[in-house]
Motif scaffolding. Sequence first.
Motif, short mmCIF file in Angstrom:
data_model
loop_
_atom_site.label_atom_id
_atom_site.label_comp_id
_atom_site.label_asym_id
_atom_site.label_seq_id
_atom_site.Cartn_x
_atom_site.Cartn_y
_atom_site.Cartn_z
N ASP A 1 -6.74 4.20 12.37
CA ASP A 1 -5.39 4.12 11.81
C ASP A 1 -5.00 5.38 11.05
O ASP A 1 -3.84 5.64 10.81
N TYR A 2 -6.01 6.18 10.64
CA TYR A 2 -5.72 7.37 9.86
C TYR A 2 -5.67 8.64 10.72
O TYR A 2 -5.36 9.70 10.22
N LEU A 3 -6.01 8.49 12.01
CA LEU A 3 -6.10 9.68 12.86
C LEU A 3 -4.75 10.09 13.41
O LEU A 3 -3.87 9.26 13.62
N ASP A 4 -4.62 11.38 13.69
CA ASP A 4 -3.40 11.86 14.33
C ASP A 4 -3.41 11.48 15.81
O ASP A 4 -4.47 11.26 16.40
N GLU A 5 -2.21 11.40 16.39
CA GLU A 5 -2.08 10.94 17.76
C GLU A 5 -2.82 11.84 18.75
O GLU A 5 -3.37 11.38 19.74
N ILE B 1 -0.21 -8.97 16.03
CA ILE B 1 0.83 -9.62 15.22
C ILE B 1 2.17 -9.07 15.70
O ILE B 1 2.36 -7.86 15.78
N ASP B 2 3.10 -9.95 16.01
CA ASP B 2 4.38 -9.52 16.57
C ASP B 2 5.43 -10.58 16.25
O ASP B 2 5.16 -11.53 15.52
N LEU C 1 2.86 -8.05 7.40
CA LEU C 1 2.65 -8.96 8.52
C LEU C 1 1.34 -9.72 8.35
O LEU C 1 1.24 -10.91 8.67
N LYS C 2 0.31 -9.01 7.83
CA LYS C 2 -0.99 -9.65 7.71
C LYS C 2 -1.06 -10.58 6.50
O LYS C 2 -1.83 -11.54 6.50
N ARG D 1 4.95 6.96 8.12
CA ARG D 1 3.55 6.53 8.19
C ARG D 1 3.23 5.47 7.14
O ARG D 1 2.62 4.44 7.43
N GLU E 1 -8.76 -4.06 14.49
CA GLU E 1 -7.63 -4.58 13.74
C GLU E 1 -6.30 -4.31 14.46
O GLU E 1 -6.22 -3.43 15.30
N VAL E 2 -5.27 -5.03 14.04
CA VAL E 2 -3.93 -4.81 14.58
C VAL E 2 -3.49 -3.37 14.34
O VAL E 2 -2.84 -2.75 15.19
N ALA E 3 -3.86 -2.82 13.20
CA ALA E 3 -3.49 -1.43 12.88
C ALA E 3 -4.02 -0.48 13.95
O ALA E 3 -3.36 0.51 14.29
N PRO F 1 0.84 -1.20 0.00
CA PRO F 1 0.00 0.00 0.00
C PRO F 1 0.87 1.24 0.00
O PRO F 1 1.90 1.29 0.68
N TRP G 1 -1.85 -0.67 17.04
CA TRP G 1 -0.61 0.10 16.83
C TRP G 1 -0.87 1.59 16.95
O TRP G 1 -0.07 2.34 17.51
N SER H 1 7.80 -4.85 18.35
CA SER H 1 9.08 -5.46 18.68
C SER H 1 10.20 -4.79 17.91
O SER H 1 9.99 -4.08 16.94
N ILE I 1 10.24 -5.60 14.16
CA ILE I 1 9.23 -4.90 13.36
C ILE I 1 9.62 -3.43 13.21
O ILE I 1 9.47 -2.82 12.15
N LEU J 1 2.50 -3.42 8.17
CA LEU J 1 1.28 -4.07 8.62
C LEU J 1 0.73 -4.98 7.52
O LEU J 1 0.30 -6.11 7.78
N GLU K 1 -1.21 2.48 20.54
CA GLU K 1 0.09 2.42 21.21
C GLU K 1 0.90 3.69 20.92
O GLU K 1 1.64 4.16 21.77
N ARG K 2 0.76 4.22 19.72
CA ARG K 2 1.50 5.44 19.39
C ARG K 2 1.05 6.62 20.24
O ARG K 2 1.83 7.52 20.49
N MET L 1 6.63 0.25 21.04
CA MET L 1 5.43 -0.58 21.12
C MET L 1 5.63 -1.90 20.39
O MET L 1 5.60 -2.95 20.99
N ARG M 1 2.23 1.34 7.40
CA ARG M 1 1.12 0.68 6.71
C ARG M 1 1.64 -0.49 5.87
O ARG M 1 1.00 -1.54 5.79
N ALA M 2 2.79 -0.28 5.24
CA ALA M 2 3.36 -1.33 4.41
C ALA M 2 3.76 -2.53 5.27
O ALA M 2 3.51 -3.68 4.90
#
Lengths: 198, 198
Positions: A180-184, A62-63, B32-33, B22, A86-88, A17, A91, B3, B6, B29, A94-95, B1, B26-27
């Motif tokens: 996933d698209y939002l700012d922190e 996923i790790d 990984l998926k 950013r 989702e995993v995204a 992507p 993440w 590992s 990653i 993720l 976590e950010r 956050m 995404r890439a």
Amino acid sequence: MASQEIEALTQALARLPGLGPRSARRAVLHLLKKREGALAPLLSALEAVDRRLATCSVCGNIDTSDPCSVCADPRRDQRSLCVVEEVADLWALERSRLFPGRYHVLGGRLSALDGVRPEDLGIARLVQRVEAGGIDEVVLAMNATLEGQTTAHYIAERIEQFPVRLTQLAHGLPVGGELDYLDEGTLAQAMRARRPVA
Amino acid sequence: MASQEIEALTQALARLPGLGPRSARRAVLHLLKKREGALAPLLSALEAVDRRLATCSVCGNIDTSDPCSVCADPRRDQRSLCVVEEVADLWALERSRLFPGRYHVLGGRLSALDGVRPEDLGIARLVQRVEAGGIDEVVLAMNATLEGQTTAHYIAERIEQFPVRLTQLAHGLPVGGELDYLDEGTLAQAMRARRPVA
């Protein structure tokens, strides 16, 4: 024009992507010209991840370890559980560094359109985790989309029988916004202002 | 956050041109998926390229064989040589599929500012190839920049002693170019090089 191997690498990168055929070509050229500085580090990083890639059997993250680095971290608050689609999304949260607890990744959202039913998601495992006890709060951090909120409602109904505080992210999230698209900053706001499910 | 592994992969990808932190995330993720569909093909493509990466000892192209696939192709016209600054330029010309001959990659351009002198580029090797004979035409396909054109002039002076036809790419309006949006330099070139309507 280029060899099969280079063509294959270009195509593999172009499928990521955010990269198209043109930018993939530029990336490949960069890798070829900087063998030590770019190709070698990328290759060894990919190998390391590929060797140890695992889905966390506890939360679905996923790790490169199972349990994942969040679940295995003794400093994380075991009494607080955040449910994400989702995993995204995990993440992304976590950010923002605002959630001290652990996660539960559903692997999607309920969707009549896409034929995604409760049994297709990690909802039964979530109920088991809550039922097992030791959890005070469950934060429903679904996307602020129709399907995300439907999923949150469904989970709330399944969990309200247990003695946990059910909260959801504050609706500072813009309508239709995906985590996933939002700012922190926005995410941090939403986490800080989380409130009980009515 | 995430590992270390990653994180390292994210950073290696983020250093590619066209990808930032950013989009690299995404890439990663995505990789990984889609372990089988994306990570595995990318890893094996990188390994294959890394294993066989070579700079062509004839023309300076970067490929997975030496001589490169262009130089090794018996259908290419050996009497025609196109001189380019960088491997990227060779690839760009190959995509246009219009040049039937072979290439010579200089590895840069003369630049007083960056301290690039003739001996830093593959100019001596170029003169050797022309001197060895069997070449009818040398196309100077430098960039239409000051440094590119300086390089072309320098090479022309070094080669004009040999019995080859020296040509350069036409300068003028790019296909689809609108006069109103073009810089004056390009317009001046196009006007100066105007030719009779067929």
